[in-house]
Design a protein around this motif. Structure first.
Motif, PDB file in Angstrom:
ATOM      1  N   GLU A  26       0.828  -1.203   0.000  1.00  0.00           N
ATOM      2  CA  GLU A  26       0.000   0.000   0.000  1.00  0.00           C
ATOM      3  C   GLU A  26       0.865   1.257   0.000  1.00  0.00           C
ATOM      4  OE1 GLU A  26      -2.915   0.013   3.071  1.00  0.00           O
ATOM      5  OE2 GLU A  26      -3.726  -1.949   2.531  1.00  0.00           O
ATOM      6  N   LYS A  27       1.931   1.256   0.789  1.00  0.00           N
ATOM      7  CA  LYS A  27       2.837   2.399   0.792  1.00  0.00           C
ATOM      8  C   LYS A  27       3.538   2.546  -0.553  1.00  0.00           C
ATOM      9  CE  LYS A  27       3.793   2.877   5.719  1.00  0.00           C
ATOM     10  NZ  LYS A  27       4.830   2.896   6.762  1.00  0.00           N
ATOM     11  N   LEU A  28       3.903   1.427  -1.148  1.00  0.00           N
ATOM     12  CA  LEU A  28       4.554   1.471  -2.449  1.00  0.00           C
ATOM     13  C   LEU A  28       3.612   2.019  -3.520  1.00  0.00           C
ATOM     14  CD1 LEU A  28       6.521  -1.893  -2.332  1.00  0.00           C
ATOM     15  CD2 LEU A  28       7.501   0.411  -2.279  1.00  0.00           C
ATOM     16  N   ALA A  29       2.341   1.644  -3.448  1.00  0.00           N
ATOM     17  CA  ALA A  29       1.368   2.165  -4.414  1.00  0.00           C
ATOM     18  C   ALA A  29       1.225   3.677  -4.261  1.00  0.00           C
ATOM     19  CB  ALA A  29       0.020   1.473  -4.224  1.00  0.00           C
ATOM     20  N   LEU A  30       1.235   4.158  -3.028  1.00  0.00           N
ATOM     21  CA  LEU A  30       1.143   5.592  -2.787  1.00  0.00           C
ATOM     22  C   LEU A  30       2.417   6.297  -3.253  1.00  0.00           C
ATOM     23  CD1 LEU A  30      -0.410   7.980  -1.735  1.00  0.00           C
ATOM     24  CD2 LEU A  30       0.339   7.412   0.583  1.00  0.00           C
ATOM     25  N   ALA A  31       3.571   5.668  -3.034  1.00  0.00           N
ATOM     26  CA  ALA A  31       4.823   6.240  -3.519  1.00  0.00           C
ATOM     27  C   ALA A  31       4.800   6.381  -5.037  1.00  0.00           C
ATOM     28  CB  ALA A  31       6.003   5.376  -3.085  1.00  0.00           C
ATOM     29  N   HIS A  32       4.219   5.403  -5.712  1.00  0.00           N
ATOM     30  CA  HIS A  32       4.101   5.474  -7.172  1.00  0.00           C
ATOM     31  C   HIS A  32       3.223   6.652  -7.583  1.00  0.00           C
ATOM     32  CE1 HIS A  32       4.037   4.120 -11.305  1.00  0.00           C
ATOM     33  NE2 HIS A  32       2.720   4.050 -11.288  1.00  0.00           N
ATOM     34  N   ARG A  33       2.135   6.866  -6.849  1.00  0.00           N
ATOM     35  CA  ARG A  33       1.240   7.974  -7.182  1.00  0.00           C
ATOM     36  C   ARG A  33       1.866   9.331  -6.885  1.00  0.00           C
ATOM     37  NH1 ARG A  33      -2.464   4.369  -5.007  1.00  0.00           N
ATOM     38  NH2 ARG A  33      -2.749   5.475  -3.039  1.00  0.00           N
ATOM     39  N   THR A  34       2.855   9.363  -5.988  1.00  0.00           N
ATOM     40  CA  THR A  34       3.475  10.647  -5.644  1.00  0.00           C
ATOM     41  C   THR A  34       4.779  10.893  -6.390  1.00  0.00           C
ATOM     42  OG1 THR A  34       4.521   9.631  -3.699  1.00  0.00           O
ATOM     43  CG2 THR A  34       2.435  10.782  -3.352  1.00  0.00           C
ATOM     44  N   GLY A  35       5.104  10.019  -7.345  1.00  0.00           N
ATOM     45  CA  GLY A  35       6.253  10.332  -8.185  1.00  0.00           C
ATOM     46  C   GLY A  35       7.248   9.228  -8.449  1.00  0.00           C
ATOM     47  N   ALA A  36       7.174   8.108  -7.737  1.00  0.00           N
ATOM     48  CA  ALA A  36       8.116   7.019  -7.990  1.00  0.00           C
ATOM     49  C   ALA A  36       7.801   6.356  -9.333  1.00  0.00           C
ATOM     50  CB  ALA A  36       8.050   5.989  -6.870  1.00  0.00           C
ATOM     51  N   THR A  37       8.833   6.185 -10.142  1.00  0.00           N
ATOM     52  CA  THR A  37       8.658   5.523 -11.430  1.00  0.00           C
ATOM     53  C   THR A  37       8.547   4.014 -11.257  1.00  0.00           C
ATOM     54  OG1 THR A  37       9.996   7.261 -12.446  1.00  0.00           O
ATOM     55  CG2 THR A  37       9.638   5.262 -13.737  1.00  0.00           C
ATOM     56  N   TYR A  38       9.333   3.473 -10.317  1.00  0.00           N
ATOM     57  CA  TYR A  38       9.336   2.039 -10.044  1.00  0.00           C
ATOM     58  C   TYR A  38       9.216   1.817  -8.539  1.00  0.00           C
ATOM     59  CZ  TYR A  38      11.531   2.143 -14.680  1.00  0.00           C
ATOM     60  OH  TYR A  38      11.820   2.385 -15.990  1.00  0.00           O
ATOM     61  N   VAL A  39       8.681   0.673  -8.159  1.00  0.00           N
ATOM     62  CA  VAL A  39       8.594   0.304  -6.746  1.00  0.00           C
ATOM     63  C   VAL A  39       9.098  -1.124  -6.584  1.00  0.00           C
ATOM     64  CG1 VAL A  39       6.681   1.874  -6.277  1.00  0.00           C
ATOM     65  CG2 VAL A  39       6.192  -0.497  -6.905  1.00  0.00           C
ATOM     66  N   ILE A  40       9.700  -1.377  -5.424  1.00  0.00           N
ATOM     67  CA  ILE A  40      10.235  -2.711  -5.111  1.00  0.00           C
ATOM     68  C   ILE A  40       9.792  -3.084  -3.709  1.00  0.00           C
ATOM     69  CG2 ILE A  40      12.314  -4.113  -4.814  1.00  0.00           C
ATOM     70  CD1 ILE A  40      13.784  -2.138  -6.643  1.00  0.00           C
ATOM     71  N   ASN A  41       9.153  -4.239  -3.580  1.00  0.00           N
ATOM     72  CA  ASN A  41       8.813  -4.770  -2.268  1.00  0.00           C
ATOM     73  C   ASN A  41       9.984  -5.626  -1.784  1.00  0.00           C
ATOM     74  OD1 ASN A  41       7.844  -6.401  -0.077  1.00  0.00           O
ATOM     75  ND2 ASN A  41       5.749  -5.923  -0.714  1.00  0.00           N
ATOM     76  N   SER A  42      10.688  -5.121  -0.772  1.00  0.00           N
ATOM     77  CA  SER A  42      11.909  -5.805  -0.321  1.00  0.00           C
ATOM     78  C   SER A  42      11.619  -7.095   0.422  1.00  0.00           C
ATOM     79  CB  SER A  42      12.742  -4.872   0.564  1.00  0.00           C
ATOM     80  OG  SER A  42      11.975  -4.400   1.657  1.00  0.00           O
ATOM     81  N   LYS A  43      10.358  -7.332   0.745  1.00  0.00           N
ATOM     82  CA  LYS A  43       9.987  -8.596   1.394  1.00  0.00           C
ATOM     83  C   LYS A  43       9.900  -9.723   0.375  1.00  0.00           C
ATOM     84  CE  LYS A  43       6.727  -8.466   4.507  1.00  0.00           C
ATOM     85  NZ  LYS A  43       5.375  -8.397   5.126  1.00  0.00           N
ATOM     86  N   THR A  44       9.499  -9.394  -0.850  1.00  0.00           N
ATOM     87  CA  THR A  44       9.240 -10.430  -1.844  1.00  0.00           C
ATOM     88  C   THR A  44      10.180 -10.371  -3.043  1.00  0.00           C
ATOM     89  OG1 THR A  44       7.610  -8.999  -2.946  1.00  0.00           O
ATOM     90  CG2 THR A  44       6.796 -10.491  -1.225  1.00  0.00           C
ATOM     91  N   GLU A  45      11.002  -9.319  -3.142  1.00  0.00           N
ATOM     92  CA  GLU A  45      11.881  -9.170  -4.294  1.00  0.00           C
ATOM     93  C   GLU A  45      13.334  -8.995  -3.856  1.00  0.00           C
ATOM     94  OE1 GLU A  45      10.098  -6.642  -7.621  1.00  0.00           O
ATOM     95  OE2 GLU A  45       8.997  -5.897  -5.868  1.00  0.00           O
ATOM     96  N   ASP A  46      14.241  -9.331  -4.738  1.00  0.00           N
ATOM     97  CA  ASP A  46      15.668  -9.120  -4.525  1.00  0.00           C
ATOM     98  C   ASP A  46      15.975  -7.673  -4.933  1.00  0.00           C
ATOM     99  OD1 ASP A  46      18.480  -8.892  -4.925  1.00  0.00           O
ATOM    100  OD2 ASP A  46      18.641 -11.055  -5.192  1.00  0.00           O
ATOM    101  N   VAL A  47      16.169  -6.819  -3.947  1.00  0.00           N
ATOM    102  CA  VAL A  47      16.310  -5.391  -4.230  1.00  0.00           C
ATOM    103  C   VAL A  47      17.534  -5.121  -5.100  1.00  0.00           C
ATOM    104  CG1 VAL A  47      16.638  -3.099  -3.204  1.00  0.00           C
ATOM    105  CG2 VAL A  47      15.104  -4.755  -2.112  1.00  0.00           C
ATOM    106  N   ARG A  48      18.655  -5.739  -4.762  1.00  0.00           N
ATOM    107  CA  ARG A  48      19.885  -5.495  -5.517  1.00  0.00           C
ATOM    108  C   ARG A  48      19.711  -5.882  -6.980  1.00  0.00           C
ATOM    109  NH1 ARG A  48      24.645  -8.278  -6.880  1.00  0.00           N
ATOM    110  NH2 ARG A  48      26.524  -6.961  -6.875  1.00  0.00           N
ATOM    111  N   GLU A  49      19.123  -7.038  -7.227  1.00  0.00           N
ATOM    112  CA  GLU A  49      18.953  -7.501  -8.595  1.00  0.00           C
ATOM    113  C   GLU A  49      17.978  -6.614  -9.365  1.00  0.00           C
ATOM    114  OE1 GLU A  49      19.549  -9.391 -12.026  1.00  0.00           O
ATOM    115  OE2 GLU A  49      20.728  -9.589 -10.182  1.00  0.00           O
ATOM    116  N   ARG A  50      16.882  -6.206  -8.695  1.00  0.00           N
ATOM    117  CA  ARG A  50      15.897  -5.349  -9.364  1.00  0.00           C
ATOM    118  C   ARG A  50      16.494  -3.993  -9.707  1.00  0.00           C
ATOM    119  NH1 ARG A  50      12.095  -4.538 -11.750  1.00  0.00           N
ATOM    120  NH2 ARG A  50      10.510  -3.584 -10.421  1.00  0.00           N
ATOM    121  N   VAL A  51      17.287  -3.425  -8.807  1.00  0.00           N
ATOM    122  CA  VAL A  51      17.913  -2.134  -9.094  1.00  0.00           C
ATOM    123  C   VAL A  51      18.883  -2.273 -10.259  1.00  0.00           C
ATOM    124  CG1 VAL A  51      19.452  -0.343  -8.198  1.00  0.00           C
ATOM    125  CG2 VAL A  51      17.586  -1.196  -6.776  1.00  0.00           C
ATOM    126  N   ARG A  52      19.627  -3.366 -10.286  1.00  0.00           N
ATOM    127  CA  ARG A  52      20.552  -3.592 -11.400  1.00  0.00           C
ATOM    128  C   ARG A  52      19.776  -3.692 -12.712  1.00  0.00           C
ATOM    129  NH1 ARG A  52      25.702  -4.913 -10.916  1.00  0.00           N
ATOM    130  NH2 ARG A  52      25.614  -6.207 -12.793  1.00  0.00           N
TER     131      ARG A  52
END
Length: 338
Positions: A195-221
């Motif tokens: 829910e916070k990530l969805a709000l971050a997207h609406r306020t200007g984030a181009t991409y969002v990453i859920n660090s609980k379910t995704e590999d943050v380092r790999e996604r950023v790369r």
């Protein structure tokens, strides 16, 4: 007058205190709304070493000018909607001498090193009163926490062709998302809550990453063609997110730290050298950051209603804090209405 006081860990109550007296150079404000921030939650839980209990919390303020003392500029008038710069500065330490008064060595923030303003009235030097134009007193209570995120973006010297990762999408992190996107950067928001990530997207984030379910380092790369982020803003304050920041930043990138980690952090310091990193702290905010947030709120583009998790009466403050402590990842701002 009525005030909310944290008496001891897990013990908050409404108390009666004297209404403050007005002196020359000061402004009396009627407090309308005060937000609970993370430092208040840590105080309530007994985890804030900078606080001596009992203490009146509160430094995220929406207020109305009630009375003006002598020797106050004529630009201030009764009935103005205002917020408050809650920090002090000594004018003598290295930070103050360098013009960075937000990082004063002897700073005392309202509700932390001194009593805050979670009460009906407060008297403050006119220099700490920030007019907010047509922003409502309720919404004024959001200005200070967002300004901390805005300041972090300034510390990072973000420009339009930067890729900026913001770790943590609470109110402060959301401020960083907004400010970085306003500067034209590509923003990647990281959090544990969808829910916070969805709000971050609406306020200007181009991409969002859920660090609980995704590999943050790999996604950023993947999102940066293998280069990593030009800027990483750490807005959580945990060992894991501090290490994550250094891990996902690019070579010659900038890491800006807002959050206080409550325990020691173990780094592979070779990355500091190999990547030739700029690692910068970001503390509080400057008046220019407050003005920038006010300008943003006046634009009408801020999803204010979604930033306010609850509005409670002073008598309901303890219950609200208990609920926040039980599920901190789901709360943006709880406001106390006077």
């Amino acid at each position: 007058m009525k005030a909310v006081q944290i008496v001891a860990p897990s013990d908050m109550k409404v108390v009666e205190i004297e209404r403050p007296e007005l002196h020359a150079g000061e402004v009396l404000v009627k407090i309308a709304y005060v937000g609970f921030c993370g430092s208040d939650l840590n105080t309530y839980l007994g985890r804030n070493p900078m606080v001596k209990l009992p203490v009146i919390p509160g430094h995220e303020v929406g207020a109305v000018i009630e009375e003006i003392g002598p020797d106050v500029p004529e630009s201030f008038s009764k009935g103005m909607h205002v917020t408050v710069n809650p920090y002090t500065n000594c004018g003598k330490c290295a930070s103050c001498r360098n013009g960075r008064v937000n990082a004063c060595e002897h700073n005392e923030t309202l509700g932390v090193q001194r009593n805050g303003v979670m009460c009906e009235y407060a008297v403050l030097p006119w220099t700490k009163i920030i007019p907010a134009g047509n922003i409502s007193p309720r919404d004024c209570a959001l200005i200070e926490p967002m300004s901390v995120g805005f300041h972090a973006v300034s510390r990072a010297q973000v420009i339009d062709n930067d890729v900026v990762v913001v770790i943590g999408c609470g109110m402060v992190g959301m401020g960083a998302v907004v400010r970085a996107s306003l500067r034209g950067a590509t923003v990647i928001a990281v959090d544990l809550d969808d829910e916070k990530l969805a709000l971050a997207h609406r306020t200007g984030a181009t991409y969002v990453i859920n660090s609980k379910t995704e590999d943050v380092r790999e996604r950023v790369r993947q999102l940066t063609d293998g280069l990593g982020a030009d800027v990483v803003i750490e807005a959580v304050g945990s060992p894991a997110t501090y290490v994550m920041a250094v891990d996902v930043v690019s070579f010659t990138g900038r890491v800006v730290c807002i959050g206080y980690a409550k325990s020691e952090v173990a780094f592979q310091t070779k990355y500091f050298v190999q990547k030739e990193l700029d690692i910068r702290g970001s503390r509080n905010a400057l008046p220019a950051d407050f003005r920038a947030v006010i300008h943003y709120l006046q634009s009408g583009n801020c999803p204010i209603e979604e930033f306010i998790s609850a509005v409670v009466a002073p008598e309901e403050a303890q219950q609200a804090m208990e609920q926040w402590a039980a599920n901190p990842g789901k709360v943006f701002r709880i406001l106390v209405k006077f």
